[in-house]
Write a protein that holds these residues in place. Structure first.
Motif, PDB file in Angstrom:
ATOM      1  N   ASN A  97      41.380  -2.013   2.603  1.00 44.64           N
ATOM      2  CA  ASN A  97      40.383  -3.075   2.751  1.00 44.64           C
ATOM      3  C   ASN A  97      39.363  -2.648   3.800  1.00 44.64           C
ATOM      4  O   ASN A  97      39.676  -1.905   4.725  1.00 44.64           O
ATOM      5  CB  ASN A  97      41.036  -4.433   3.046  1.00 44.64           C
ATOM      6  CG  ASN A  97      41.612  -4.535   4.438  1.00 44.64           C
ATOM      7  OD1 ASN A  97      40.951  -4.211   5.421  1.00 44.64           O
ATOM      8  ND2 ASN A  97      42.846  -4.999   4.526  1.00 44.64           N
ATOM      9  N   GLU A  99      37.904  -3.973   6.354  1.00 39.74           N
ATOM     10  CA  GLU A  99      38.135  -4.252   7.773  1.00 39.74           C
ATOM     11  C   GLU A  99      39.123  -3.250   8.380  1.00 39.74           C
ATOM     12  O   GLU A  99      38.901  -2.723   9.466  1.00 39.74           O
ATOM     13  CB  GLU A  99      38.659  -5.674   7.955  1.00 39.74           C
ATOM     14  CG  GLU A  99      38.813  -6.044   9.418  1.00 39.74           C
ATOM     15  CD  GLU A  99      39.250  -7.482   9.619  1.00 39.74           C
ATOM     16  OE1 GLU A  99      39.241  -7.907  10.777  1.00 39.74           O
ATOM     17  OE2 GLU A  99      39.594  -8.163   8.642  1.00 39.74           O
ATOM     18  N   SER A 100      40.218  -2.958   7.669  1.00 38.99           N
ATOM     19  CA  SER A 100      41.200  -1.988   8.170  1.00 38.99           C
ATOM     20  C   SER A 100      40.580  -0.608   8.297  1.00 38.99           C
ATOM     21  O   SER A 100      40.802   0.096   9.291  1.00 38.99           O
ATOM     22  CB  SER A 100      42.413  -1.906   7.237  1.00 38.99           C
ATOM     23  OG  SER A 100      43.109  -3.112   7.245  1.00 38.99           O
ATOM     24  N   HIS A 102      37.432   0.099   8.736  1.00 34.79           N
ATOM     25  CA  HIS A 102      36.486   0.055   9.853  1.00 34.79           C
ATOM     26  C   HIS A 102      37.213   0.163  11.195  1.00 34.79           C
ATOM     27  O   HIS A 102      36.806   0.931  12.087  1.00 34.79           O
ATOM     28  CB  HIS A 102      35.652  -1.233   9.808  1.00 34.79           C
ATOM     29  CG  HIS A 102      34.804  -1.420  11.023  1.00 34.79           C
ATOM     30  ND1 HIS A 102      33.704  -0.639  11.293  1.00 34.79           N
ATOM     31  CD2 HIS A 102      34.917  -2.281  12.070  1.00 34.79           C
ATOM     32  CE1 HIS A 102      33.164  -1.019  12.447  1.00 34.79           C
ATOM     33  NE2 HIS A 102      33.890  -2.015  12.931  1.00 34.79           N
ATOM     34  N   HIS A 175      37.791 -10.095  18.490  1.00 38.48           N
ATOM     35  CA  HIS A 175      36.892 -10.150  17.329  1.00 38.48           C
ATOM     36  C   HIS A 175      37.341 -11.175  16.334  1.00 38.48           C
ATOM     37  O   HIS A 175      38.302 -11.555  16.002  1.00 38.48           O
ATOM     38  CB  HIS A 175      36.816  -8.770  16.676  1.00 38.48           C
ATOM     39  CG  HIS A 175      35.895  -8.756  15.498  1.00 38.48           C
ATOM     40  ND1 HIS A 175      36.280  -9.177  14.258  1.00 38.48           N
ATOM     41  CD2 HIS A 175      34.612  -8.384  15.382  1.00 38.48           C
ATOM     42  CE1 HIS A 175      35.278  -9.060  13.422  1.00 38.48           C
ATOM     43  NE2 HIS A 175      34.246  -8.575  14.075  1.00 38.48           N
TER      44      HIS A 175
END
Length: 175
Positions: A97, A99-100, A102, A175
């Protein structure tokens, strides 16, 4: 044998669990203790069985810690258990995914930048030992430096990298 196991088994396992990080390691150590006990029973008399069992367990725990090399990630994250668990979950997550991906990229980018900020001697020792898996003896042979000097340099590198990664950790968690 079965009377000894029923008399000392639970207490011995509890003793081991308190000192070992996970259940599988505790059970392995327990198995080693029982194996050594059966071998010793055949070859020598054991006076204080309880003391003997706990001494063997303690020695097995120490042996396991000596043999176990901590992961670089654990080394960098230090003793902050929550920090280590959360960052490990993010960095070792195989999911694709965005987000992971990144967060993993951000971590490795920050680590590379932090490594570049270290003095050359500290950076080299850290990279050789942690990332290239060279022993201190191998590095000493390569550089001509004393092992204690190399260990000291790596320690300073780890302290700096921990501090640097703590900032990243705080940014990720907030975050």
């Amino acid at each position: 044998m079965s009377s000894v196991i029923s008399q000392f088994g639970r207490r011995l396992l509890a003793f081991i669990r308190q000192r070992v990080g996970n259940e599988a390691d505790a059970e392995d150590i327990m198995q080693d203790v029982w194996q050594q006990f059966t071998t010793a029973m055949d070859t020598e008399p054991i006076g204080q069985i309880g003391s003997w069992l706990f001494r063997v367990a303690r020695n097995r725990i120490i042996d396991r810690y000596r043999k176990k090399k901590p992961d670089s990630l654990d080394l960098l994250l230090g003793d902050e258990e929550d920090m280590g668990a959360e960052l490990s979950a993010i960095l070792l997550d195989d999911s694709q995914n965005p987000e992971s991906i990144h967060l993993r990229n951000l971590f490795w980018k920050t680590l590379r930048e932090a490594l570049q900020e270290l003095p050359e001697e500290q950076r080299a020792v850290f990279v050789w030992n942690e990332l290239e898996d060279l022993s201190f003896k191998e590095i000493a042979a390569l550089t001509g430096e004393k092992v204690n000097t190399l260990i000291s340099r790596k320690r300073y590198a780890i302290l700096y990298l921990r501090e640097r990664l703590l900032t990243l950790y705080n940014e990720i968690i907030e975050h």
